[in-house]
Write a protein that holds these residues in place. Sequence first.
Motif, PDB file in Angstrom:
ATOM      1  N   SER A  20     -11.683  10.394  -7.536  1.00 38.43           N
ATOM      2  CA  SER A  20     -11.277   9.098  -7.424  1.00 38.43           C
ATOM      3  C   SER A  20     -10.209   8.917  -8.237  1.00 38.43           C
ATOM      4  CB  SER A  20     -12.408   8.255  -7.559  1.00 38.43           C
ATOM      5  OG  SER A  20     -13.008   8.113  -8.650  1.00 38.43           O
ATOM      6  N   ARG A  42      -8.675   1.104  -7.051  1.00 41.22           N
ATOM      7  CA  ARG A  42      -9.258   2.036  -6.451  1.00 41.22           C
ATOM      8  C   ARG A  42      -7.966   2.708  -5.639  1.00 41.22           C
ATOM      9  NH1 ARG A  42     -12.868   1.733  -3.473  1.00 41.22           N
ATOM     10  NH2 ARG A  42     -13.782   3.756  -3.469  1.00 41.22           N
ATOM     11  N   CYS A  44      -6.542   6.142  -4.385  1.00 44.10           N
ATOM     12  CA  CYS A  44      -6.912   7.059  -3.600  1.00 44.10           C
ATOM     13  C   CYS A  44      -7.937   7.879  -3.957  1.00 44.10           C
ATOM     14  CB  CYS A  44      -5.564   7.946  -2.967  1.00 44.10           C
ATOM     15  SG  CYS A  44      -4.950   8.701  -4.697  1.00 44.10           S
ATOM     16  N   GLU A  45      -8.259   9.007  -3.084  1.00 41.75           N
ATOM     17  CA  GLU A  45      -9.259   9.965  -3.587  1.00 41.75           C
ATOM     18  C   GLU A  45      -8.739  11.288  -3.031  1.00 41.75           C
ATOM     19  OE1 GLU A  45     -13.167   8.865  -1.836  1.00 41.75           O
ATOM     20  OE2 GLU A  45     -12.660   9.288   0.218  1.00 41.75           O
ATOM     21  N   ARG A  56      -6.768  10.736   0.443  1.00 43.41           N
ATOM     22  CA  ARG A  56      -7.079   9.736   1.352  1.00 43.41           C
ATOM     23  C   ARG A  56      -6.553   8.633   0.495  1.00 43.41           C
ATOM     24  NH1 ARG A  56     -13.126  11.422   3.343  1.00 43.41           N
ATOM     25  NH2 ARG A  56     -12.492  12.883   4.539  1.00 43.41           N
ATOM     26  N   ASP A  57      -5.745   7.554   1.097  1.00 45.80           N
ATOM     27  CA  ASP A  57      -5.395   6.191   0.515  1.00 45.80           C
ATOM     28  C   ASP A  57      -6.686   5.248   0.696  1.00 45.80           C
ATOM     29  OD1 ASP A  57      -3.236   4.563  -0.269  1.00 45.80           O
ATOM     30  OD2 ASP A  57      -4.222   3.379   1.097  1.00 45.80           O
ATOM     31  N   LEU A  58      -7.105   4.699  -0.286  1.00 50.08           N
ATOM     32  CA  LEU A  58      -7.946   3.447  -0.174  1.00 50.08           C
ATOM     33  C   LEU A  58      -7.727   1.982  -0.033  1.00 50.08           C
ATOM     34  CD1 LEU A  58     -10.352   5.199  -3.006  1.00 50.08           C
ATOM     35  CD2 LEU A  58     -10.566   5.796  -0.454  1.00 50.08           C
TER      36      LEU A  58
END
Length: 423
Positions: A20, A42, A44-45, A56-58
Motif C-alpha cells: 500500500s 491511501r 494506490c496499491e 491499482r488506484d484507490l
Amino acid sequence: MQAAGAGAGRSLRFSGPRVSVGRAPENDLALDTHRDLDASGRHCELVVVDAAWTVRDLGSRNGTFVNGNKVSAAVLHAGDELRLGGDGPRFRVDAADGGAAAVETSAPQRRVGHTTLTLMIDRAVEARSQLATRGLRVAVVTLSALVVVAGAVIALLVLRQDDEGARAARNDAASAGSRIAVANEGSVFLLAFARPGAARPEGFCTAFAVSPDLLATNAHCVLAANEERARGARVVALQNKAPGRVLGATPVYLDARFHDARYSRGGSGYDVGLLRVDAPLTSRVRLATEAELFALHEGDAIFVYGFPGMTMNEGSPVATITVGLLNRVTDFSDGVAAPAAAQKLLHSAQTAGGSSGSPMFLPSGSAIGVNAGSLADDERQIVVDPVSGQRREVEVSRGSNFKYGMRADLIRQAVASVGESVP
C-alpha cells in the motif's frame, strides 16, 4: 526506483503480494504527510496479479499515472515511471517481471520480481527540508498530545460540575476508562484479511460482540470484507489481548440505506453491519437502553475502544481506548431531530483508520453506538518546489478532530433483522 518526492535517496525492495502507498502512516510505503501533497492518504496499491506486479488506484484525489498516462490499474514493467498526482512523487520501476531477485507467490510454481523504488532530489535541499519537517512533526505531536489531555480535563470538569443526579450517575468519569476496558477486553475484535500466501492477516477495521455469535461493525467495513472475499481472501476476527485466537467471520448484514443519499446527507448515514463468527463469543458489549440513547446530549463524555491503524499488531492485538466529548447529536441530515431520529453522534475522541467499527461508551459502560468515520473537506493549497522555486496548486483533503458514529439502536435493528435479539 522513485525519481522525485520528499523521500530523496530511498531504495526500497518489496516481494509482494501487496504494497500500500500513500501519505497515511499505516501504508507499507508511507509518503511525507506535509510535503507529498499530491498524494492521497491511501493513494494506490501494488499487487501481484497472475505473477506480475500491477498498480491499482484507490480513488485518489489527483490520480495515478504510469509513463504519463492516468490509469485506474496497469501492469508494471521494468523502466516504467509511476507518478502519484499531476506533479507528485515519481517512482522508477527497476524490476517488476521476474529476474534474479524473484520470490514465490501464493500460486505454485509462479515467481515474480521485486519492485525497487528510489527517490532522487538535491541532497542539500532535502537535508534542510528534513530538519524543518522534524521540527514541525515535533510541534504537531506536542499539540496533538495537548489536545488529548485538554479534552480529558475538560470532560472531567464538565462531569464534576454537573448537578443533575441522573446525568451525574451516568457520566461518573472516575476510573471510567479503565473500567470500560476491563469489562470489554474480550468483546472487542480486530477484523483482518487472511490472504492466500500472506505471512499473517492484515487488519482493516474493528468489531465488537453483541450476541453469542454476532459482531457489530460498520457497513463500509462489511463492503470491504465482501470485496476481499471476492478476491479469495478469508475474513477473520482477532480477539483483543488473546494472541492466536482467530475466528472466521462471515458478513451477514449491512444496512441497505447506507450510501443512499435519499436517507442521509451524502449517503453517510446508517453505516452499520454485522458479521457472524464460527465459534462462540465468551463475552459481549452491553448496548445502551432506549432511555439512555434518547437522553444523550452535547457535552456528555464518551470513550472509543478499538484498533487505530497506526497501532495495529495482528500477531498480538491490543485495543486502544480514547476519551472525548459528544459534540453534537443530530439526524442523518445534520439537523435538529426528535430523540427517536437523532442517530448521528459527532464526537472528539481520537481515532484513526482502523477505528471504524469501534464501540462508543458512556462512562457508565453502556455502548451508545459504533464509530464510523471523521469529517473532512477538500481545499486547494499552493506549494513551492524547493529546488526550482516554482509554485503550483494541489488539491488536498483537510481532516478534522470531529468524528462521528451511528447510534446503538441501529445495531439492535440489525441484529433483529437476522433473527436474533440483544438484551
